[in-house]
Scaffold this active site. Structure first.
Site, mmCIF file in Angstrom:
data_model
loop_
_atom_site.group_PDB
_atom_site.id
_atom_site.type_symbol
_atom_site.label_atom_id
_atom_site.label_comp_id
_atom_site.label_asym_id
_atom_site.label_seq_id
_atom_site.Cartn_x
_atom_site.Cartn_y
_atom_site.Cartn_z
ATOM 1 C CG ASN A 24 1.203 0.749 4.404
ATOM 2 O OD1 ASN A 24 1.208 -0.568 4.475
ATOM 3 N ND2 ASN A 24 2.422 1.368 4.239
ATOM 4 N N GLY A 25 -0.891 -0.849 6.532
ATOM 5 C CA GLY A 25 -1.054 -1.897 7.331
ATOM 6 C C GLY A 25 -2.100 -2.407 7.651
ATOM 7 C CD GLU B 256 16.461 -14.106 -6.499
ATOM 8 O OE1 GLU B 256 16.110 -14.152 -5.564
ATOM 9 O OE2 GLU B 256 16.311 -12.871 -7.166
ATOM 10 N NE ARG C 286 4.950 1.566 -0.148
ATOM 11 C CZ ARG C 286 6.090 1.394 0.921
ATOM 12 N NH1 ARG C 286 7.043 2.287 0.514
ATOM 13 N NH2 ARG C 286 5.832 1.303 2.055
ATOM 14 C CG HIS D 118 16.254 -38.405 -1.722
ATOM 15 N ND1 HIS D 118 17.091 -39.648 -1.229
ATOM 16 C CD2 HIS D 118 17.529 -37.386 -2.061
ATOM 17 C CE1 HIS D 118 17.648 -39.475 -1.339
ATOM 18 N NE2 HIS D 118 18.285 -38.345 -1.900
ATOM 19 C CD1 TRP E 232 0.004 -6.602 -3.070
ATOM 20 C CD2 TRP E 232 -0.278 -6.904 -1.013
ATOM 21 N NE1 TRP E 232 0.014 -7.556 -2.824
ATOM 22 C CE2 TRP E 232 -0.635 -8.510 -1.280
ATOM 23 C CE3 TRP E 232 -0.681 -6.972 0.460
ATOM 24 C CZ2 TRP E 232 -0.062 -9.584 -1.131
ATOM 25 C CZ3 TRP E 232 -0.759 -8.289 1.451
ATOM 26 C CH2 TRP E 232 0.103 -9.291 0.558
ATOM 27 C CE LYS F 16 11.500 -3.408 -5.047
ATOM 28 N NZ LYS F 16 12.147 -4.777 -5.789
ATOM 29 C CE LYS G 123 13.478 -12.748 -9.282
ATOM 30 N NZ LYS G 123 13.861 -11.950 -7.562
ATOM 31 C CD GLU H 175 9.492 -12.310 -7.838
ATOM 32 O OE1 GLU H 175 8.708 -11.436 -7.188
ATOM 33 O OE2 GLU H 175 10.338 -12.423 -7.893
ATOM 34 C CB CYS I 47 -1.122 0.621 1.812
ATOM 35 S SG CYS I 47 -2.435 -0.841 1.638
#
Ligand code: F6R
Length: 603
Positions: free
Chosen positions: A99-100, A474, A28, A497, A75, A598, A478, A481, A2
């Protein structure tokens, strides 16, 4: 997570000012957006589902002029992304953006319903708004009202608030979610971060937990928890507004990958003399804990292998959301390395606080200057990678790996473990890193060809051993996402396994083998997948003869061979580019992948 912005000033252009700020904050969160404008002394709301362009369309009418506005890009946490749940929320005399997360919102909601309050949305934010309004009915002092309401809120918040009877004044406060106050010649701002205000001013103040800012057109006043006015230091932003633009690149992600050669070169050159780095006395520590989330945790994995292989210091790497809620054996002899690009990730911040409470030495590796983690850690090394706008981190990650490499080299020096020969080879790599990375980035035929082979697949596997395994994690993150293709990273020896049952005719397996000692072992594992029909993409280094790989590799990528302190950065750059090209071929929204945001300021 947010983004919020507020502006009040002499300009009648508040609408454009906050829309510009919102666009800069869109990384955000981008599932809905809204704005509250003071029009003819009346606070009016406009909201829309989806990205900020949708909101912008609703505000086209030139007659919508105002000198005060608060706005939000969301978000979603509580309630689906729609106009009702979008901020700002309004209850009685209060309008606010948040925001929160207000964790006890259900208790507060039940209480308010009993008092006759009704709700429109499913959000925790509307409850906070209604609670403030409820307190305001009896506590007419606005500062006291905000303090009293905030005392009832559990969780995290940054608020920008308008009161109906003072509609050109913005009140702002925070706890555990970021908020800065901008000071401009034509007006004043509240914003989630510096990007919100940089088009208009570079002067800002950091608001601490519990402080309240009162913004008028020509004044900023800050009050402490006892409502006493306080003086705050005015800071100067170090990043410029142009760094927040795409500057000719199709996507921020591509721009940020292209910045890696310069960012990494700069780190290797300037940080060799970094005072904080030099100051860390590794003889004081019996062990190192590395704690982070997502890609930053993957950077930590590379750090672990380097530290353990080269310094013999025991290292654990933990996901911050796990670390904070499980018993940790931390003491004064533990060095806790906290890694965070944004410096605001809620779980990482909580892990830092836990480590401090247990008396560990805390070292933060952070990109955003002045962020909460940077401020609270006992030591902080900045990656200085410049603003990272694409939600998927690229230069943020490689710059973290670069700092970890330097830390390991420093620890080796202190322990007398760095041989002259290795030091010279590392310094040679540092000298050449710009051209090595440029070479990787420019060689687009190879990663574009790989992307063409991958973009219609449903499942992709990455395998490797040691540091290469950390890089697989990583590369896999990438890819999934930004392209939404399911992908898994496996330690090459572990595949048999269980997971090897998923390998079928044509299943793509990307294998990384850059470590000479583990090379043959990894090759055996690739052969095992090949024997079951896998389509193999083999990423290795150019010191080996690629002709001999034909039996097990369908496509081979030979990257420049460097020391272990630089190799991970070289390898991951091509993984980032493969992910980017795959996502592009699939027509994905690369800079704003679905469901993500983000700066994850909620846990
Ligand atoms: C993935 C990504 C995330 C972040 C994670 C931690 O591309 O960007 O996994 O690495 O959310 O963020 P910071 O580093 O800001 O703490």
């Amino acid at each position: 997570m947010c983004g919020i912005i507020g502006y009040t000033g002499k300009s009648n252009n508040a609408k454009e000012i906050v829309l510009t700020g919102l666009k800069n904050l869109e990384y955000r969160g981008y599932d809905s957006a809204g704005i509250a404008l003071t029009l003819n002394n009346k606070i009016t709301l406009f909201k829309s589902k989806g990205k900020i362009v949708n909101l912008e369309e609703k505000l086209m009418d030139d007659s919508i002029n105002s000198s005060t506005a608060i706005a939000h890009t969301r978000w979603a946490t509580h309630g689906e992304p729609n106009e009702i749940n979008a901020h700002p929320h309004q209850s009685g005399k209060i309008t606010l953006v948040h925001n929160g997360i207000i964790e006890n919102y259900l208790d507060l909601k039940t209480y308010l319903i009993k008092q006759g309050v009704t709700f429109q949305s499913e959000t925790d934010t509307e409850v906070a708004c209604a609670y403030l309004n409820f307190i305001y009915q009896t506590q007419k002092d606005k500062l006291k009202c905000i303090h009293e309401a905030c005392q009832a809120f559990r969780g995290s918040y940054a608020f920008a608030i308008l009161f109906e009877d003072e509609p050109e004044v913005i009140y702002a406060t925070r706890k555990d979610s970021p908020l800065i106050i901008g000071i401009g010649s034509e007006g004043n701002f509240a914003g989630s971060d510096i990007s919100a205000i940089l088009d208009y001013t570079s002067q800002y103040m950091l608001l601490e937990k519990g402080e309240i800012a009162r913004l008028t057109k020509d004044q900023v006043e800050i009050f402490d928890e006892n409502n006493a006015p306080i003086q705050k230091e005015i800071k100067q932003a170090t990043w410029s507004a142009t760094e927040y633009k795409k500057n000719g690149f199709e996507h921020f992600m591509l721009k940020e990958i292209h910045e890696e050669p310069s960012v990494i070169e700069q780190i290797f050159h300037s940080h060799l003399a970094d005072e904080t780095l030099q100051k860390i006395d590794f003889s004081k520590f019996q062990e190192i804990h590395i704690v982070a989330c997502g890609s930053a945790m993957h950077a930590g994995m590379v750090g672990k292998y380097l530290f353990q292989n080269y310094t013999k210091i025991p290292v654990t790497v933990d996901i911050a959301s796990e670390y904070r809620y499980n018993t940790q054996l931390i003491n004064e002899k533990t060095l806790v390395i906290i890694i965070s690009q944004s410096g605001e990730t809620a779980d990482t911040l909580a892990a830092l606080r836990l480590a401090k409470q247990e008396k560990a030495t805390t070292l933060a590796i952070v990109n955003v200057v002045g962020s909460t983690i940077a401020r609270e850690a006992s030591l902080c090394i900045y990656t200085n990678a410049g603003p990272e706008i694409a939600v998927a981190t690229t230069k943020g990650y490689t710059s973290q790996v670069a700092i970890l490499s330097l830390l390991v080299l420093n620890a080796m020096k202190q322990k007398g473990l760095l041989s002259k020969e290795l030091e010279q080879n590392v310094l040679k790599d540092f000298e050449n890193i710009h051209s090595i990375l440029n070479q990787v980035i420019k060689n687009d035929t190879i990663y574009k060809a790989i992307a063409k082979r991958l973009y219609q697949q449903n499942d992709i596997f990455f395998i490797g051993r040691g540091i290469d395994y950390a890089l697989c994690m990583e590369g896999s993150l990438k890819l999934k996402e930004i392209s939404y293709i399911h992908s898994e990273a496996y330690a090459a020896g572990e595949l048999k396994h269980g997971t090897i049952s998923l390998i079928e005719n044509g299943t793509p397996v990307i294998a990384i083998a850059t470590n000479d000692k583990l090379f043959e072992k990894t090759v055996s594992n690739i052969e095992e997948t090949k024997a079951r029909g896998a389509y193999t993409i083999f990423i290795t280094t150019d010191n080996l003869n690629a002709d001999s790989f034909e039996s097990f590799s369908d496509i081979t990528v030979s990257l420049p061979k460097t020391t272990d302190f630089v190799q991970p950065i070289v390898v991951v750059t091509i993984l980032q580019l493969i992910a980017y090209e795959v996502a592009k071929l699939r027509g994905c929204d690369i800079d704003k992948p679905k469901n993500l945001a983000k700066s994850v300021t909620v846990e």
